[in-house]
Every structure is written in structure tokens, then in C-alpha cells.
Design an enzyme around this catalytic site. Structure first.
Site, PDB file in Angstrom:
ATOM      1  N   SER A   1       0.850  -1.190   0.000  1.00  0.00           N
ATOM      2  CA  SER A   1       0.000   0.000   0.000  1.00  0.00           C
ATOM      3  C   SER A   1       0.882   1.235   0.000  1.00  0.00           C
ATOM      4  O   SER A   1       2.031   1.186   0.454  1.00  0.00           O
ATOM      5  CB  SER A   1      -0.884  -0.004   1.254  1.00  0.00           C
ATOM      6  OG  SER A   1      -1.543   1.234   1.422  1.00  0.00           O
TER       7      SER A   1
ATOM      8  N   TYR B   1      -3.214  -1.644  10.201  1.00  0.00           N
ATOM      9  CA  TYR B   1      -3.156  -1.877   8.753  1.00  0.00           C
ATOM     10  C   TYR B   1      -1.834  -1.359   8.188  1.00  0.00           C
ATOM     11  O   TYR B   1      -1.148  -2.062   7.425  1.00  0.00           O
ATOM     12  CB  TYR B   1      -4.333  -1.185   8.070  1.00  0.00           C
ATOM     13  CG  TYR B   1      -4.347  -1.347   6.564  1.00  0.00           C
ATOM     14  CD1 TYR B   1      -4.890  -2.481   5.973  1.00  0.00           C
ATOM     15  CD2 TYR B   1      -3.801  -0.364   5.735  1.00  0.00           C
ATOM     16  CE1 TYR B   1      -4.893  -2.625   4.588  1.00  0.00           C
ATOM     17  CE2 TYR B   1      -3.802  -0.502   4.362  1.00  0.00           C
ATOM     18  CZ  TYR B   1      -4.353  -1.637   3.793  1.00  0.00           C
ATOM     19  OH  TYR B   1      -4.348  -1.789   2.433  1.00  0.00           O
TER      20      TYR B   1
END
Length: 210
Positions: free
Chosen positions: A105, A118
Site C-alpha cells: 500500500s 493496517y
């Protein structure tokens, strides 16, 4: 032949109707990882794409975190890819050419305050991927890291409107695979990587409030 995983009967049926082979597996559990390994045992695997991901609330400004939920996020985003790579490495190394694609990400570069679990899993997977690529550099197994922006999925529901479509993101990933790239900065992540290359501190300052 494309093999995908799913957790719900409805989405599994839709994937099968589209012509994909589907393995029912929840990658936030060891049982889900084992289900995949059992299903592909003895088969030739040329490309392993670790794309499954979960979000997890962990914001003390909102409420006390649910550690069990945090653990599921860590298992799906970090533990599962490591287990799949480790167990499938022998067959990948046996192929004429093989590839591991780890989807991290833009938040692996600079975290946001509202999603530390996350972000930590994606940063961990990025670090693992960089080290793995060095280990594999003289082998037939190519390692690609993909860093997407915010993509329109169930994971990002309610998080603004400036999202990349899943189809557009997937198309850039396929292009990176075909180009044998080492890293693919997708969509708006290209801008983040540019900012980070100039000033890591500025990139962190921007993303921490995202």
C-alpha cells in the site's frame, strides 16, 4: 488458469460463473492458509499474488481497540503471505520462470494515524518483500511489490470519493507483471513516492492525517 480465493458463497459463485477456479479460504486464519495449500498441492504455480487484505480499527481517540480484530488483520495482511510464500517456494523455484506479487500500500511508505495496524502490516510486508527480492535475485523467482492508492473496495467504504477503481488498479498490476517490474506505484501512489523521494518527513506529515 487463474485460481482465486473467497469467503462468501455469493462471491465465490460469481467468480466461478466468470470462469475462475475458486478456493474457499479466510486468510485471517491458519485454516484458510492450509485450505489453499491443500487445494494447490502437486500443481504447477507460476505466479503467486498476495492481494487479500483486511482493515482493523485501532484508534484510541475513538474507542479501545479490539485486539482479536487486530490479530485477524495481522494474520491476513502479513502472516498469510509469508506462510504462502514459504510453503509454495519449492514449486515456484522449480518453474522455468516464476513470480511473487505482494500487494502492499502507499501507506507502507507513510502511515495514517487512524489505521496503525493496517499500516504496520503493509510496512512489514514491504520490508519482507525488499529482503525477499534480494534473496531471490539469482533465482528464477522474480519478486514484484505493488503499492496501490485508496481503491474502491469494501475495505474503503465510506472513505471519501477520490478512489481508484479496482479494475484500473488491476490493469496497472497486470502491466507491471508483464513488464517484469520490481515495484509498481499505482495511481496516486506515484505522487506520494515522488514526495517521499524529496522529503520523507513531508510525506509522513501529509499522510499521518489522511
Amino acid at each position: 488458469t487463474v485460481i482465486v480465493t473467497g469467503r462468501t458463497p455469493e462471491r465465490i459463485a460469481a467468480a466461478e460463473a466468470a470462469g475462475y477456479e475458486v478456493i474457499m479460504a479466510d486468510l485471517s486464519s491458519q485454516a484458510g492458509v492450509d485450505a489453499i495449500l491443500t487445494a494447490v498441492k502437486g500443481r504447477d504455480i507460476d505466479i503467486l499474488i498476495n492481494n487479500a487484505g483486511l482493515g482493523s480499527d485501532h484508534d484510541f481517540r475513538e474507542a479501545m481497540p479490539d485486539l482479536a480484530d487486530n490479530d485477524r488483520c495481522i494474520a491476513a495482511n502479513l502472516k498469510a503471505p509469508i506462510h504462502l510464500i514459504t510453503n509454495l517456494m519449492p514449486v515456484l523455484k522449480s518453474r522455468p520462470v516464476a513470480m511473487i506479487v505482494n500487494v502492499t500500500s502507499g501507506l507502507a511508505i507513510a502511515p495514517r494515524a487512524g489505521g496503525p495496524i493496517y499500516c504496520a502490516t503493509k510496512a512489514g510486508l514491504r520490508s519482507y518483500t525488499l529482503a525477499l527480492r534480494e534473496q531471490m535475485k539469482n533465482s528464477r523467482v522474480h519478486v514484484l511489490e505493488v503499492l496501490p492508492p485508496v481503491v474502491e473496495t469494501k475495505l474503503t467504504a465510506g472513505r471519501g470519493s477520490r478512489k481508484m477503481s479496482a479494475q484500473a488498479c488491476a490493469a496497472e498490476i497486470v502491466q507491471a507483471i508483464e513488464a517484469n517490474a520490481k515495484e509498481a506505484n499505482v495511481g496516486m501512489t506515484k505522487i506520494l513516492r515522488l514526495v517521499e523521494s524529496i522529503s520523507p518527513a513531508l510525506a509522513r506529515k501529509i499522510m499521518i492525517r489522511f
